[in-house]
Every structure is written in structure tokens, then in C-alpha cells.
Write a protein that holds these residues in place. Structure first.
Motif, mmCIF file in Angstrom:
data_model
loop_
_atom_site.group_PDB
_atom_site.id
_atom_site.type_symbol
_atom_site.label_atom_id
_atom_site.label_comp_id
_atom_site.label_asym_id
_atom_site.label_seq_id
_atom_site.Cartn_x
_atom_site.Cartn_y
_atom_site.Cartn_z
ATOM 1 N N THR A 172 -9.630 1.163 -2.086
ATOM 2 C CA THR A 172 -8.111 1.456 -2.376
ATOM 3 C C THR A 172 -7.684 2.574 -1.895
ATOM 4 O O THR A 172 -7.010 2.738 -1.139
ATOM 5 N N ASP A 173 -8.663 3.814 -2.084
ATOM 6 C CA ASP A 173 -8.219 4.966 -1.412
ATOM 7 C C ASP A 173 -8.039 5.080 -0.020
ATOM 8 O O ASP A 173 -7.292 5.643 0.339
ATOM 9 N N ASP A 221 0.712 -8.317 -2.918
ATOM 10 C CA ASP A 221 -0.788 -7.964 -3.055
ATOM 11 C C ASP A 221 -1.557 -9.115 -2.568
ATOM 12 O O ASP A 221 -2.863 -9.102 -1.904
ATOM 13 N N ASP A 257 -10.628 0.122 4.555
ATOM 14 C CA ASP A 257 -10.662 -0.627 3.141
ATOM 15 C C ASP A 257 -12.178 -1.144 2.804
ATOM 16 O O ASP A 257 -12.561 -0.965 1.579
ATOM 17 N N THR A 261 0.867 -1.091 -0.034
ATOM 18 C CA THR A 261 -0.075 -0.004 0.047
ATOM 19 C C THR A 261 0.699 1.396 0.061
ATOM 20 O O THR A 261 0.464 2.273 -0.818
#
Length: 313
Positions: A119-120, A195, A114, A51
């Protein structure tokens, strides 16, 4: 409101499930102990590295985040120390109030960010983690050294500080930031692997949080429990909110920061209290009660703060 509750509900259901599984010995106590290690040493470091290494960093954002996050943390620390002193609490009890008021459950905050914002949200939460992890551990351990009697010179303290220096979460965040700033970009095998590992981190860690809740140790003195609750759910968020208004931050970055202020204290607080000679049963009660209370308070806080910061769900 209901949309947020339904979105967050699976997070807390996993926590409840983890507690039920461990209490019934499914699959075994040893399994949960090993799971803790896998999450701590492998899965969460992979998530944080992936991340932070792919996050779009800016010095302005990092500086603003540091200012508001440390304001909230500092307010909670000062409140806990002053209130414990005014109430005449011994260091063992006061240290539990300190941890209960000023520490945060990183894993729940990351899971909520999350789950609700994708994702942001997770990327911003990782940035908050990069600021809070080193500061929280250094400050809390240092203060506890002064509050608690050290029976065997400072060997326990040295061990904790040594563990902090090799903390896999902190190291993974620092490596991710360095990798990010280097401008190398994505490395297919490395980032694909982290990931995949990171994707397994959140559900497993939520089960582990539930497995480590100690419902049988919830009996504790009322005053320190109330003070820790006030510090964590009132003072910490209020101080951070005031700092956000001063800085002028809005939108998702402001809301993600506030989520860290509104989550319960860290589950590892019990372990630290036991290692350093604090009141471990009291700390277990504080952790458990705060986690249970957050089932209700966290979705309410997200909805209200989302309206204040102009975040749509």
C-alpha cells in the motif's frame, strides 16, 4: 536479488500470458479491445482516485517529487531531441525516439510498486503519476506537433489535446487530490466501491499490455532503437538519480520515483505515433523491445537502488 525476481516475476508472466492469449484468439480480439476500454475508463481511474484520495499528502513531498521527476523527464527529452538532430533523423523517426526515451509505462510502475512495497509503495506511485501524466502528455504532444507534418490542418492535434482534457486517469488523480485536501475523509460506499474496482485494475491491465505487444513488428532501424533505449534506461534514470541526490531524498520515496524512470516506454506510444503521422512500426518495435528488456533490467535496478537508498525488502 532472487527474492525481488520472484516477486516481480508474476507481473511479467501476466504480460506474457496476455500476449499468448491474444495471439491465439482467446477469447477474441474484440474482448481485448473492450478490456482496454474498461481498464482505461473504469478500473484504473477507480484505483488512482482511491489511492490519491487516501494518501497523506504534504506540500514538501509533492514539491520534491515534482523536481526530481521532471528532471529525469527533461533530461530524456533533451537527449532524444539532440541525438535525433545530430543523427539527421526525419521528424517521423525522431518522434519515435522521443516517445521511446521520455515516456513511461505507468501501469507497470504501479504494478511493481504495489507488488513489491504494498500500500505504501502504491500510494507513492500514485503521487508520481499525478505529476507525470499531465506533463508528459502536454510536452510530448506539443513537441510532436513541431516534428511531424500535419496533413489535415491541426484536427488530429486538437483531438488529442481534447482527449487529454478529459483523460480519465488525469481527472481521477486530480479529483483524488482535491478530495484528499478537502479533509472529508473516507465515504464508505464510494471508497469501498473504488477499492474493489481498483483491485481488479492491475492484473487485467498487465494482460492487456501483453496483448498489445507486437512481436511481428520488431524489425526496425538499429540507431533509433538504440537511442531510445539509451534515453529510457540510461539518461532518464541518471538525470533523476542526480536530482534525488541534490534534493537529498532517501528511502522508499526515492526508490519509487526511480522505478518510474526504469520502466519501459508507454504502450500507448504506438497509438499516438499512428494518430499523428509518426513512424508507427518503429514505435511498435521500440515498445516491444523495451518491455522485453525491462524483464531483466527492472529487478536489477530495484535491488541496486534499494541498497543505495537504504530500502529493505
Amino acid at each position: 536479488m532472487l527474492d525481488i525476481i520472484w516477486t516481480i516475476a508474476p507481473i511479467f508472466l501476466l504480460i506474457v500470458l496476455g500476449n499468448l492469449l491474444r495471439r491465439n484468439g482467446i477469447p477474441s480480439v474484440e474482448f481485448w479491445n473492450l478490456n482496454d476500454k474498461i481498464v482505461y475508463w473504469v478500473l484504473f481511474p477507480a484505483l488512482l482516485f482511491h489511492t490519491t484520495s487516501t494518501l497523506q499528502l504534504s506540500s514538501g513531498m509533492f514539491g520534491s517529487y515534482a523536481a526530481i521527476i521532471l528532471s529525469g523527464f527533461g533530461g530524456a527529452v533533451i537527449f532524444s531531441l539532440v541525438s535525433a538532430r545530430l543523427c539527421g533523423m526525419p521528424g517521423t523517426i525522431g518522434s519515435s525516439v522521443l516517445q521511446g526515451a521520455a515516456r513511461h509505462n505507468t501501469f507497470i510502475a504501479l504494478a511493481v510498486a504495489d507488488r513489491v512495497f504494498g500500500t505504501d509503495g502504491l500510494a507513492l506511485a500514485a503521487l508520481v503519476t499525478a505529476v507525470l501524466i499531465p506533463v508528459t502528455n502536454i510536452v510530448i504532444v506539443t513537441l510532436m506537433v513541431g516534428m511531424l507534418p500535419q496533413k489535415e490542418d491541426r484536427s488530429v492535434v486538437r483531438a488529442i489535446l481534447r482527449d487529454l482534457a478529459r483523460n480519465p486517469l488525469l481527472i481521477s488523480v486530480l479529483l483524488g487530490v482535491v478530495f484528499n485536501l478537502s479533509g472529508i475523509g473516507l465515504i464508505p460506499v464510494l471508497h469501498d466501491t473504488t477499492d474493489i474496482l481498483g483491485g481488479a485494475a492491475l492484473p487485467i491491465v498487465l494482460l492487456c499490455i501483453g496483448a498489445n505487444l507486437r512481436l511481428t513488428q520488431m524489425k526496425a532501424s538499429t540507431v533509433p532503437v538504440v537511442l531510445s533505449m539509451a534515453g529510457k534506461f540510461l539518461i532518464f534514470p541518471a538525470a533523476m538519480f542526480a536530482a534525488i541526490q541534490i534534493v537529498g531524498m532517501q528511502g522508499l520515496p526515492a526508490l519509487i520515483a526511480m522505478i518510474f524512470a526504469c520502466v519501459p516506454t508507454a504502450a500507448s506510444s504506438f497509438t499516438l505515433a499512428r494518430q499523428m503521422g509518426g513512424d508507427a512500426p518503429l514505435m511498435a518495435a521500440i515498445v516491444t523491445l523495451q518491455t522485453l528488456v525491462s524483464f531483466i533490467t527492472l529487478p536489477i535496478a530495484i535491488v541496486l537502488l534499494g541498497r543505495v537508498f537504504g530500502v529493505s525488502f
